[in-house]
Design an enzyme around this catalytic site. Structure first.
Site, PDB file in Angstrom:
ATOM      1  CG  HIS A  36      -0.433   0.064   2.530  1.00 20.47           C
ATOM      2  ND1 HIS A  36       0.391  -0.911   3.058  1.00 20.47           N
ATOM      3  CD2 HIS A  36      -0.551   1.001   3.518  1.00 20.47           C
ATOM      4  CE1 HIS A  36       0.732  -0.589   4.292  1.00 20.47           C
ATOM      5  NE2 HIS A  36       0.178   0.571   4.598  1.00 20.47           N
ATOM      6  CG  HIS A  54      -0.029   4.277   4.839  1.00 27.26           C
ATOM      7  ND1 HIS A  54      -0.760   3.496   5.695  1.00 27.26           N
ATOM      8  CD2 HIS A  54      -0.863   5.285   4.440  1.00 27.26           C
ATOM      9  CE1 HIS A  54      -1.991   3.998   5.822  1.00 27.26           C
ATOM     10  NE2 HIS A  54      -2.075   5.071   5.060  1.00 27.26           N
ATOM     11  CG  ASP A  79       4.674   2.912   7.542  1.00 30.46           C
ATOM     12  OD1 ASP A  79       3.781   3.386   6.799  1.00 30.46           O
ATOM     13  OD2 ASP A  79       4.447   2.007   8.371  1.00 30.46           O
ATOM     14  CG  HIS A  80       4.124   0.003   4.353  1.00 28.81           C
ATOM     15  ND1 HIS A  80       4.077  -1.315   4.739  1.00 28.81           N
ATOM     16  CD2 HIS A  80       3.654   0.725   5.402  1.00 28.81           C
ATOM     17  CE1 HIS A  80       3.587  -1.390   5.975  1.00 28.81           C
ATOM     18  NE2 HIS A  80       3.312  -0.168   6.391  1.00 28.81           N
ATOM     19  CG  HIS A  90      -4.074   0.045   6.728  1.00 27.75           C
ATOM     20  ND1 HIS A  90      -3.985   0.523   8.016  1.00 27.75           N
ATOM     21  CD2 HIS A  90      -2.915   0.406   6.125  1.00 27.75           C
ATOM     22  CE1 HIS A  90      -2.816   1.144   8.177  1.00 27.75           C
ATOM     23  NE2 HIS A  90      -2.146   1.091   7.042  1.00 27.75           N
ATOM     24  CG  ASP A 135       0.533  -1.484   7.736  1.00 25.57           C
ATOM     25  OD1 ASP A 135       1.415  -2.316   7.983  1.00 25.57           O
ATOM     26  OD2 ASP A 135       0.737  -0.253   7.713  1.00 25.57           O
ATOM     27  CG  HIS A 161       3.889  -1.989  11.330  1.00 27.57           C
ATOM     28  ND1 HIS A 161       4.630  -0.862  11.578  1.00 27.57           N
ATOM     29  CD2 HIS A 161       3.129  -1.711  10.241  1.00 27.57           C
ATOM     30  CE1 HIS A 161       4.335   0.072  10.685  1.00 27.57           C
ATOM     31  NE2 HIS A 161       3.418  -0.423   9.855  1.00 27.57           N
TER      32      HIS A 161
HETATM   33 FE    FE Z   1       2.565   0.687   8.176  1.00 24.81          FE
HETATM   34 ZN    ZN Z   2       0.024   1.555   6.618  1.00 21.91          ZN
END
Ligand code: FE
Ligand code: ZN
Length: 252
Positions: A53, A55, A57-58, A111, A130, A168
């Site tokens: 996805h 985001h 942090d990915h 998400h 996530d 995570h």
């Molecule tokens: Fe994440």
């Molecule tokens: Zn995420």
């Protein structure tokens, strides 16, 4: 298929996949360039980047890794404007090859509205980003509770022997929430010992298996009367139970 777990940021996991026969190197969700590149360097190449996805942090490692290794970036077609550097547009239920490996794309919105999971059916491995965590599930940001519930149920129906790699290291916090509601679950208590010992020696609690999660992850057990009773919602639907759990977890 060899998988290397790469710890990124405070609690993210990126995953390097080495398909040894054709020497194809791929990475799932490169959170950050430096931590990922340290591992990629050993292989001297990075053929593919796969994103679950959009985001940050990915996907934060996408552009620098692509520039350095001339990699191809795979992302969901619906998120083509949000995945940096995207080259290959993936479709729900589509099958794709990386070297000799085949993965299937499973669309799991909730998400985010364009979240996908990568399922390597032959190897019995799924990368869930996530959406589904060990003992938990992702927060619902762009979708509805109903969508997230349906998404999780898609993953629930995979072969129980499937190994699950999520985005995570949230297992400890998730465990506390599960234990708070599902107090007498002996499987959960057993899993707690394993989790504490792994974290105590600085090891990831990932991967887990679907079989284990089915017995311990409260979000996969919304149809269980024990959970309904614990919530005092005996007459609620499974989806209502899911919604209640998601709300409680958001404020836990
Ligand atoms: Fe994440
Ligand atoms: Zn995420």
């Amino acid at each position: 298929m060899k998988i290397e777990i790469i710890s990124c940021l405070s609690d993210n996991y990126s995953y390097l996949i080495h398909e040894e026969k054709s020497n194809i190197v791929s990475i799932i969700d490169p959170s950050e360039f430096d931590a990922c590149d340290k591992v990629i360097k050993k292989y001297k190449k990075l053929d593919n980047i796969l994103n679950t996805h959009h985001h940050a942090d990915h996907v934060d490692g996408n552009l620098r890794l692509k520039e350095k290794y001339n990699s191809k970036i795979f992302g969901f077609v619906k998120d083509k404007n949000r995945i940096p550097g995207i080259d290959i547009l993936l479709s729900d239920n589509g099958f794709y090859k990386i070297g000799n490996l085949v993965f299937k794309v499973i669309f799991v919105p909730g998400h985010t509205s364009g979240h996908i999971a990568f399922h390597f059916e032959k190897e019995k491995i799924v990368f869930t980003g996530d959406t589904l965590f060990s003992l938990g599930c992702g927060r619902v940001f762009e979708g509805t509770h109903e969508q997230m519930f349906n998404s999780i149920n898609k993953l629930k129906n995979l072969d129980p022997e499937t190994s699950l790699y999520c985005g995570h290291e949230y297992t400890k916090k998730n465990l506390e929430f599960c234990l708070d509601i599902d107090t007498h679950n002996s499987f959960l208590k057993k899993k707690a010992l394993m989790i504490n010992s792994k974290l105590g020696s600085h090891q990831p609690t990932i991967p887990t298996t679907l079989e284990e999660e089915l017995k311990t992850n409260i979000f996969l057990r919304c149809d269980d009367t024990t959970i309904k009773k614990a919530l005092k919602l005996e007459n609620s639907t499974d989806q209502e139970i899911f919604s209640k759990l998601r709300d409680l977890k958001d404020n836990f």
